[in-house]
Structure formats: C-alpha cells, structure tokens
Design an enzyme around this catalytic site. Structure first.
Site, short mmCIF file in Angstrom:
data_model
loop_
_atom_site.label_atom_id
_atom_site.label_comp_id
_atom_site.label_asym_id
_atom_site.label_seq_id
_atom_site.Cartn_x
_atom_site.Cartn_y
_atom_site.Cartn_z
N ARG A 183 0.82 -1.21 0.00
CA ARG A 183 0.00 0.00 0.00
C ARG A 183 0.85 1.26 0.00
O ARG A 183 0.34 2.36 -0.23
CB ARG A 183 -0.92 -0.01 1.22
CG ARG A 183 -1.77 -1.29 1.30
CD ARG A 183 -2.11 -1.65 2.73
NE ARG A 183 -2.63 -3.01 2.83
CZ ARG A 183 -1.88 -4.08 3.02
NH1 ARG A 183 -0.57 -3.97 3.13
NH2 ARG A 183 -2.43 -5.27 3.08
N LYS A 225 -14.79 1.13 -2.15
CA LYS A 225 -14.94 0.96 -0.71
C LYS A 225 -14.28 2.10 0.06
O LYS A 225 -14.89 2.69 0.95
CB LYS A 225 -14.37 -0.39 -0.30
CG LYS A 225 -14.68 -0.79 1.12
CD LYS A 225 -13.58 -0.34 2.06
CE LYS A 225 -13.96 -0.63 3.50
NZ LYS A 225 -12.89 -0.18 4.42
N ASP A 244 -17.33 -3.63 2.64
CA ASP A 244 -16.12 -4.43 2.82
C ASP A 244 -16.53 -5.90 2.92
O ASP A 244 -17.68 -6.24 2.68
CB ASP A 244 -15.37 -3.99 4.09
CG ASP A 244 -16.06 -4.48 5.34
OD1 ASP A 244 -17.32 -4.45 5.36
OD2 ASP A 244 -15.40 -4.90 6.29
N GLN A 282 -25.16 1.23 7.83
CA GLN A 282 -23.96 0.45 7.53
C GLN A 282 -23.10 0.27 8.76
O GLN A 282 -22.59 -0.82 9.01
CB GLN A 282 -23.16 1.15 6.42
CG GLN A 282 -21.88 0.45 6.03
CD GLN A 282 -20.70 0.80 6.91
OE1 GLN A 282 -19.76 0.03 7.03
NE2 GLN A 282 -20.75 1.94 7.58
#
Length: 303
Positions: A183, A225, A244, A282
């Site tokens: 990342r 996401k 997710d 959510q």
DNA sequence: ACCCAGGATGGAA
DNA sequence: TTCCATCATGGG
C-alpha cells in the site's frame, strides 16, 4: 443540543463537559472508523488535529480533557458529531428486523467527522488488513512522520497524524518501514497528488455524493470501498455505504440468502432499502456483524 | 501450515 | 461486464 461547561482549574490543563444523550464512546471509538484511540483505564486517549485529548463517559455526558488550555471546543463537538440527532436518524431506519436487532445490540453507536486527509490516508493503508493492524500502521506512521503534540506532564510522547506535505516528502522505503507493504506506493502517490495542489479534499463537501466519489476513486489506491469510507467518516455524506468483506457477507446472508449478488446489484439494494441514513445503518450492520455476532458464534462453538 | 483481514489494480475470460 | 492473480504483513 450539547451544553458545554469548560473549566481550567488546573494550570496547563483544561476540561469540558458535554451534555449528550445516547452516546456510546466505547462502541464509537472502537468501531473501525478511526484508528488512533486507545482505552487507558476508563478513558479514551487520542489525537484530534494537533491536540491530545482524553475522553470519559459520565451520566448523560462526555468529559473531555486536553493537555493545554483551549478557548473553543467546537472542533471536538464537531469531531464527535454531538449535534447529530441519533434518535431521529434511528427512527428513520426501515423496519427491518435484522437492522433493528443490530441497533438494539449497538445502542449509542455514532459516526465521527474526521479530518479528510487522515481518514483517506488511514483507509488507503487499510486494504486487506485487520483493524488491529491498521491501528499499528497508523501509529508508526504518526510516530515517525507526525509532529509531536503537547501531552500532560509525565505522559509518554504523542504525535499528530502526519501532514500531506510530510508524507509526500517521504520515500517508499520509509513508508514500507511502517509495515504498510504494497500500500506504500499508493499512499505516496496520492499524497504527492494532493501536495501538488491538483486535488483539494476540502472541496469534496461542496460536491454531490456521486461527483465526490468519482474524484476520490481517481486517486491511486482508492476504489469504491475506500471512497465511501472517506465520504462517510470525513464528509457530509450520510448516504455513503462502504462495502467491505464483512458488510458484503452480512448483506448476502440476510438479504440475498443463497445468492451471490454483484456489487452493482448490492448498491441498488442499498440505495433503496437503507436510505436516507444508509451510512449510519452500515455502521450498525458492520459493528454488529464483526464484533457482536462473531463473538457469539465463537462462544457457542459455531464457526 | 493454513486462512483471513474495513481492497485496489491490471489483465484475461 | 465478471473473474482472477497479485500485492505484504500479522493474527488466529
């Protein structure tokens, strides 16, 4: 409406009491939306902007403490979203048995309003990571690249989340040293785009949900996401709905039993079923599925 | 030793 | 469109 009672009795310290009903700090600060809060004894310690903060729950209120005297507390009430009318939001939820069950199980769970850059960077680093690991990465990132902030005397040193400019100046090796793995190039590339001024996160609030989402997705390491995470946790977009692995699983189990809905089908269902506060829904579904239900499954021997 | 984690990306089917 | 391998790293 929260009432503030500030006091600075002790030199070098400052405290305020916010009157607020139905606010569960434990759930809110430990629900995978912010990654820098640690529970020390009965209190939560963290950094908001460039200020160290200690929060404690009391009867019908939250007690806040900073290391240095502050004149205003709006930065904190805004971060905590104390003005959000949770009762009204929950009342507008659909009469959906599973969702209502999640609401009962996670009473007082709230959404924060975080700094867009810290939120974006944290979630770029979050992909395919457990929350505990994300916390560790963000911790190292702050310790190595963030500016020190004032803490109470005798308290171990604390650092602010690093600025866009500081991350943009870093090397990929330096970022990989914070254990963020593949990342690192994503975070670095995004930081450099933002530092160049080619993209202003603060303007997202003036756009529509769809436009803001499109812009975020154009950034390296940001997909559907993570874009929704930033829109929900940092922006004024309560319709944002991060999907997710946990949410995908629970939606499939509860609303598409035996089926395998694509993300497109899922998005259509989410839009019409959970509006207008789908982001709040959510968060309840996520926390319920991840913590409560998973724990119950372990204890009862299933899994 | 294995599987999974608040995913994104590029290329193949 | 949908599917798939790959990317690092640590926890269970």
């Amino acid at each position: 409406m929260s009432v503030i009672h500030p006091s600075c009795a002790t030199p070098g310290a400052c405290q305020a009491v916010f009157t607020v009903a139905n606010y569960n700090l434990d759930l809110t600060l430990n629900s995978g939306q912010a990654f820098r809060w640690r529970k020390i004894g009965q209190a939560w310690e963290g950094v908001v902007g460039s200020r160290w903060v200690r929060l404690r729950s009391a009867a019908g209120s939250i007690v806040a403490e900073t290391a240095e005297p502050v004149n205003r507390w709006d930065w904190l009430s805004h971060y905590l979203q104390l003005e959000a009318d949770l009762a009204a939001i929950l009342a507008a939820f659909p009469p959906d048995p599973f969702l209502q069950q999640a609401v009962r199980a996670c009473a007082g769970l709230r959404l924060l309003r975080q700094d867009p850059w810290e939120c974006l960077a944290s979630f770029i680093v979050s992909s395919t990571k457990q929350i505990r690991q994300i916390e560790q990465i963000v911790e190292q990132l702050s310790r190595r690249l963030g500016a020190p902030v004032a803490v109470p005397s005798g308290h171990p040193p604390v650092h602010a989340f690093p600025t866009v400019q500081r991350v943009a100046q870093a090397t990929e090796t330096e970022l990989r040293g914070c254990k963020m793995g593949f990342r690192a190039p994503h975070l670095l590339a995004t930081a450099r785009i933002l530092a160049q001024g080619g993209f202003c996160l603060d303007t997202l609030a003036h756009l529509s949900y769809e436009e803001a989402r499109e812009r975020l997705i154009a950034l390296p390491g940001v997909g559907d996401k993570i874009a929704n995470c930033v829109l929900l946790f940092a922006g004024p977009f309560p319709e944002a709905f991060p999907v997710d692995v946990w949410i995908h699983r629970v939606l499939q189990e509860q609303y598409f039993p035996g089926g395998h809905p694509s993300l497109r089908v899922l998005r259509q269902f989410i839009r019409e079923h959970f509006r207008p506060w789908s982001g709040y829904a959510q968060q309840y579904l996520f926390h319920y599925a991840r913590v409560i239900k998973a724990r119950g499954a372990r204890q009862s021997g299933r899994h």
